[in-house]
Motif scaffolding. Structure first.
Motif, PDB file in Angstrom:
ATOM      1  N   TRP A 118      42.582  42.676  45.234  1.00  0.00           N
ATOM      2  CA  TRP A 118      42.904  43.709  44.242  1.00  0.00           C
ATOM      3  C   TRP A 118      44.112  44.550  44.651  1.00  0.00           C
ATOM      4  O   TRP A 118      44.689  45.248  43.824  1.00  0.00           O
ATOM      5  CB  TRP A 118      41.701  44.567  43.856  1.00  0.00           C
ATOM      6  CG  TRP A 118      40.869  45.120  44.974  1.00  0.00           C
ATOM      7  CD1 TRP A 118      39.717  44.588  45.466  1.00  0.00           C
ATOM      8  CD2 TRP A 118      41.098  46.322  45.726  1.00  0.00           C
ATOM      9  NE1 TRP A 118      39.221  45.378  46.489  1.00  0.00           N
ATOM     10  CE2 TRP A 118      40.048  46.452  46.655  1.00  0.00           C
ATOM     11  CE3 TRP A 118      42.090  47.301  45.698  1.00  0.00           C
ATOM     12  CZ2 TRP A 118      39.960  47.510  47.553  1.00  0.00           C
ATOM     13  CZ3 TRP A 118      42.007  48.369  46.592  1.00  0.00           C
ATOM     14  CH2 TRP A 118      40.952  48.458  47.505  1.00  0.00           C
ATOM     15  N   ALA A 164      40.957  40.372  36.226  1.00  0.00           N
ATOM     16  CA  ALA A 164      40.418  41.729  36.047  1.00  0.00           C
ATOM     17  C   ALA A 164      40.402  42.088  34.562  1.00  0.00           C
ATOM     18  O   ALA A 164      41.120  41.483  33.751  1.00  0.00           O
ATOM     19  CB  ALA A 164      41.191  42.760  36.841  1.00  0.00           C
ATOM     20  N   THR A 165      39.530  43.021  34.215  1.00  0.00           N
ATOM     21  CA  THR A 165      39.431  43.496  32.826  1.00  0.00           C
ATOM     22  C   THR A 165      39.278  45.011  32.866  1.00  0.00           C
ATOM     23  O   THR A 165      39.062  45.597  33.937  1.00  0.00           O
ATOM     24  CB  THR A 165      38.189  42.908  32.114  1.00  0.00           C
ATOM     25  OG1 THR A 165      37.026  43.527  32.655  1.00  0.00           O
ATOM     26  CG2 THR A 165      38.087  41.394  32.235  1.00  0.00           C
ATOM     27  N   SER A 214      35.208  40.497  36.847  1.00  0.00           N
ATOM     28  CA  SER A 214      36.664  40.540  36.634  1.00  0.00           C
ATOM     29  C   SER A 214      37.194  39.227  36.080  1.00  0.00           C
ATOM     30  O   SER A 214      38.285  39.174  35.553  1.00  0.00           O
ATOM     31  CB  SER A 214      37.367  40.836  37.959  1.00  0.00           C
ATOM     32  OG  SER A 214      36.917  39.931  38.949  1.00  0.00           O
ATOM     33  N   ASP A 220      31.159  41.297  43.305  1.00  0.00           N
ATOM     34  CA  ASP A 220      30.391  41.905  42.199  1.00  0.00           C
ATOM     35  C   ASP A 220      29.060  42.448  42.732  1.00  0.00           C
ATOM     36  O   ASP A 220      28.546  43.456  42.224  1.00  0.00           O
ATOM     37  CB  ASP A 220      30.066  40.859  41.115  1.00  0.00           C
ATOM     38  CG  ASP A 220      31.297  40.231  40.465  1.00  0.00           C
ATOM     39  OD1 ASP A 220      32.395  40.796  40.601  1.00  0.00           O
ATOM     40  OD2 ASP A 220      31.142  39.170  39.826  1.00  0.00           O
ATOM     41  N   GLN A 225      46.729  41.414  32.173  1.00  0.00           N
ATOM     42  CA  GLN A 225      45.568  40.825  32.873  1.00  0.00           C
ATOM     43  C   GLN A 225      45.114  39.511  32.230  1.00  0.00           C
ATOM     44  O   GLN A 225      44.172  38.891  32.717  1.00  0.00           O
ATOM     45  CB  GLN A 225      44.393  41.832  32.843  1.00  0.00           C
ATOM     46  CG  GLN A 225      44.659  43.100  33.652  1.00  0.00           C
ATOM     47  CD  GLN A 225      43.570  44.148  33.449  1.00  0.00           C
ATOM     48  OE1 GLN A 225      42.999  44.286  32.364  1.00  0.00           O
ATOM     49  NE2 GLN A 225      43.282  44.897  34.504  1.00  0.00           N
TER      50      GLN A 225
END
Ligand SMILES: NC(=O)c1ccc[n+]([C@@H]2O[C@H](COP(=O)([O-])OP(=O)(O)OC[C@H]3O[C@@H](n4cnc5c(N)ncnc54)[C@H](OP(=O)(O)O)[C@@H]3O)[C@@H](O)[C@H]2O)c1
Length: 323
Positions: A264, A89-90, A63, A43, A105
């Motif tokens: 990811w 994750a969003t 996330s 982040d 998710q």
């Protein structure tokens, strides 16, 4: 609703709390009332604008959220309003009072796992699992060195590896971190701030070396890691913050390898395996996320400073609605 937003890339001070419109779930989407959001080192790289993924501005970081389902869009079948969930994750960012996510998710959060713990699931445990199994190919009976076992990923890896039947060696840089690593699964711990600790690690293996190294700071440790490997050993690079110079001969003589990955880029099949393993581990108690610090959402900047400081102790999480 309140959300942290980044309007320009930069230092922690660019993280500011804003009043923004609440997102609405469209088809296949879930709106989560965030009770805690996990703070991960990536982040901070994204906020600085130095990460491989550079989101369009402004954006809300994060996330890893845990909370309850506030509303669902048309076609959502796996969760309903009121369900306890964690996110992997969003769509809209986790550092907020509400976060929008795709149905895929969002995952069930067991009753016995707190929201703060749930905010420390996806990135730390997902990374530890995929590093250990998909990339490190670790097997029961092998020895793993978790090079950085006091932070989010390291604690998760210690719990996973111990439950899996590996001999677990872990490092940390403070007495508190060493104690945590030992308590959460390491059979032996070593202080990576002390000169000569790698010789102690080699000694602990009877000179044979370790089969798998999960490396949190490759730019500092990679060259020394290669000398700690057993024949056929694997270094899995999880974290790296600069360049490293290695002697490839150390690999050749051991038929060893260095592997790297990003969470990811996990395939849907790998992600499904990770969530299934997490569900089982949370259920049987072998996985217990450790929350070292809870800060109000408004203190996201402080959380970013702390996550990049030495002296890690499990997870730092942000709590919306706290003073
Ligand atoms: N590849 C991926 O997809 C992925 C996913 C998640 C995380 N990561 C990366 O993995 C790293 C760890 O993440 P995290 O969430 O666990 O961070 P964290 O909670 O901040 O923990 C950092 C860990 O690194 C340790 N460390 C500090 N100096 C070290 C050294 N010289 N040698 C070995 N370890 C050292 C810390 O120990 P002390 O504080 O006790 O010294 C602590 O255990 C970060 O760089 C992160 O960006 C990568």
């Amino acid at each position: 609703m309140k959300a942290i937003q980044v309007h320009q890339f930069g230092g922690p001070e660019v993280l500011a709390l804003h009043e923004v419109a609440a997102p609405k779930p469209g088809p296949g989407q879930v709106l989560v009332r965030v009770r805690a959001a996990g703070v991960n080192p990536y982040d901070t790289y994204m906020r600085a604008g130095t990460y491989a993924i550079k989101p369009p501005l402004p954006y809300t970081p994060g996330s890893d959220a845990a909370g309850t389902v506030e509303a669902v869009g048309p076609g959502v079948a796996r969760v309903k309003p009121g369900d306890r969930v964690y996110t992997a994750a969003t769509l809209s960012g986790a550092y907020a009072e509400l976060a929008l996510a795709q149905e895929a998710q969002v995952h069930p959060l067991p009753e016995k796992i707190s929201f703060a713990q749930g905010a420390g699931l996806w990135v730390p445990y997902g990374t530890a699992y995929t590093a250990l199994h998909h990339h490190g190919a670790a097997r029961a009976g092998e020895t793993v060195l978790i090079h950085g076992a006091s932070g989010g990923v390291g604690v998760a890896a210690a719990q996973l590896a111990r439950a899996q039947g590996l001999t677990v060696l872990g490092t940390a840089g403070t007495p508190r971190g060493l104690e945590l690593a030992r308590r959460e699964g390491a059979h032996q711990v070593f202080d990576h701030s002390k000169a000569g600790y790698t010789e102690e690690i080699l000694k602990a293996t009877g000179g044979k070396g370790v089969d798998v190294i999960l490396e949190m700071l490759a730019n500092v440790n990679l060259a020394a890691d290669l000398k700690l490997l057993a024949p056929g050993g694997r270094v899995v690079v999880i974290g790296n913050r600069g360049e490293a110079s290695i002697n490839a001969r150390e690999l050749m003589s051991r038929r060893a390898s260095i592997r790297g990955f990003t969470l990811w880029a996990a395939t849907p099949a790998e992600a499904a395996e990770i969530h299934a393993a997490l569900a089982a581990g949370l259920e049987n108690g072998t996985l217990r996320p450790i929350v070292g610090k809870e800060l109000p959402l408004a203190e996201a900047a402080q959380a970013h400073r702390e996550v990049m400081s030495s002296g890690a102790y499990g997870k730092i999480v942000l709590v919306p609605g706290s003073a």
